[in-house]
Design a protein around this motif. Structure first.
Motif, short mmCIF file in Angstrom:
data_model
loop_
_atom_site.label_atom_id
_atom_site.label_comp_id
_atom_site.label_asym_id
_atom_site.label_seq_id
_atom_site.Cartn_x
_atom_site.Cartn_y
_atom_site.Cartn_z
N ILE A 1 52.45 15.41 37.30
CA ILE A 1 53.69 15.70 36.56
C ILE A 1 54.81 14.77 37.01
O ILE A 1 55.57 14.23 36.20
CB ILE A 1 54.12 17.17 36.77
CG1 ILE A 1 53.14 18.13 36.08
CG2 ILE A 1 55.54 17.40 36.25
CD1 ILE A 1 53.06 17.98 34.58
N ASP A 2 54.91 14.55 38.32
CA ASP A 2 56.01 13.74 38.86
C ASP A 2 55.75 12.24 38.79
O ASP A 2 56.69 11.45 38.62
CB ASP A 2 56.28 14.12 40.32
CG ASP A 2 56.91 15.49 40.45
OD1 ASP A 2 57.58 15.93 39.50
OD2 ASP A 2 56.74 16.12 41.51
N HIS A 3 54.49 11.83 38.95
CA HIS A 3 54.21 10.40 39.13
C HIS A 3 53.11 9.86 38.22
O HIS A 3 52.78 8.67 38.32
CB HIS A 3 53.83 10.13 40.59
CG HIS A 3 54.77 10.74 41.56
ND1 HIS A 3 56.07 10.29 41.73
CD2 HIS A 3 54.62 11.78 42.43
CE1 HIS A 3 56.67 11.03 42.66
NE2 HIS A 3 55.83 11.94 43.09
N THR A 4 52.52 10.69 37.38
CA THR A 4 51.34 10.32 36.59
C THR A 4 50.29 9.80 37.58
O THR A 4 49.93 10.52 38.49
CB THR A 4 51.70 9.30 35.49
OG1 THR A 4 52.96 9.66 34.91
CG2 THR A 4 50.64 9.34 34.38
N LYS A 5 49.87 8.54 37.43
CA LYS A 5 48.89 8.00 38.38
C LYS A 5 49.48 6.88 39.24
O LYS A 5 48.75 6.08 39.82
CB LYS A 5 47.66 7.49 37.62
CG LYS A 5 46.86 8.61 36.95
CD LYS A 5 45.64 8.09 36.22
CE LYS A 5 46.00 7.47 34.90
NZ LYS A 5 44.80 7.09 34.11
N ALA A 6 50.81 6.86 39.32
CA ALA A 6 51.48 5.85 40.14
C ALA A 6 51.35 6.19 41.63
O ALA A 6 51.12 7.35 41.99
CB ALA A 6 52.95 5.75 39.75
N LEU A 7 51.51 5.18 42.48
CA LEU A 7 51.46 5.40 43.93
C LEU A 7 52.84 5.81 44.42
O LEU A 7 53.84 5.15 44.13
CB LEU A 7 51.03 4.12 44.64
CG LEU A 7 49.52 3.90 44.81
CD1 LEU A 7 48.94 4.90 45.78
CD2 LEU A 7 48.78 3.94 43.50
N TRP A 8 52.87 6.89 45.16
CA TRP A 8 54.14 7.42 45.70
C TRP A 8 53.86 8.00 47.07
O TRP A 8 52.88 8.75 47.24
CB TRP A 8 54.71 8.48 44.75
CG TRP A 8 56.11 8.90 45.07
CD1 TRP A 8 57.26 8.21 44.80
CD2 TRP A 8 56.52 10.11 45.72
NE1 TRP A 8 58.35 8.91 45.23
CE2 TRP A 8 57.93 10.08 45.80
CE3 TRP A 8 55.84 11.20 46.24
CZ2 TRP A 8 58.66 11.11 46.38
CZ3 TRP A 8 56.56 12.23 46.83
CH2 TRP A 8 57.97 12.18 46.88
#
Length: 206
Positions: A98-105
């Motif tokens: 929800i917050d980042h989709t599949k991005a790296l965080w």
């Protein structure tokens, strides 16, 4: 300045989508004992080291930690690149999605975001190197725990490599500590005020 080679220090070739494992491994990106905090710690501490040799070591290891962070990010990316919404829900990866989709965080396995308080830079060589020795051992324990939990060979091999490097770094920091101690002894340098120590000891006895 650094020279960047467009390859990973250790190859990562994960073929199976597994967001649950990604959620565990991401702790070594943004967790309290992860590679992000390690790289920031060493590259900051190098400036106030009284020995150029030890400052150079911190630069070398801090740079390598950036490479390790890249390995961890590649692992998380490959574990989630083909992730479907249904797989995210089933694996408990939905809140991250929800917050980042599949991005790296950067976050810990428990979901806590990276915090700059997770790396230390005191400007005192003995304090900083003691912190570094502890940091390498804590990172090694996290890799131990990951290897206990994860059975997939294509995921385990990069983790085993990273664990080995933590042990090597611990050894190098131990050598650096002895170097710093001998340097300070040669200069008759006190890190602790002797008179204060005597007063503190007397108060402790009373």
């Amino acid at each position: 300045m650094w020279t960047y080679e467009k390859r990973l220090q250790f190859p990562v070739k994960i073929t199976t989508t597994n967001p649950k494992i990604a959620q565990l491994i991401i702790s070594q990106y943004g967790g309290p004992d992860g590679e992000l905090s390690a790289s920031m710690r060493y590259l900051a501490q190098r400036y106030t080291m009284p020995s150029k040799e030890v400052g150079g070591l911190l630069t070398d290891i801090g740079t390598e930690e950036l490479a390790h962070m890249e390995i961890i990010c590649a692992m998380v990316y490959q574990l989630t690149r083909d992730l479907s919404v249904e797989e995210a829900k089933t694996a408990g990866f939905d809140a991250y999605y929800i917050d980042h989709t599949k991005a790296l965080w950067p976050q810990a396995a428990a979901g806590l975001p990276f915090n700059t308080c997770e790396f230390q830079s005191k400007g005192d060589a003995l304090a900083d190197l003691t912190e570094d020795l502890a940091a390498e051992q804590k990172a090694r324990v996290v890799y131990d725990n990951l290897l206990r939990m994860i059975t997939e060979p294509e995921v385990r091999e990069p983790l085993k490599f990273l664990r080995t490097r933590e042990i090597v770094h611990f050894q190098r920091f131990g050598e650096a500590m002895e170097k710093i101690k001998s340097t300070l002894d040669a200069k008759n340098f006190y890190y602790f005020n002797p008179e204060f120590d005597r007063q503190f000891t007397r108060q402790g006895r009373s």
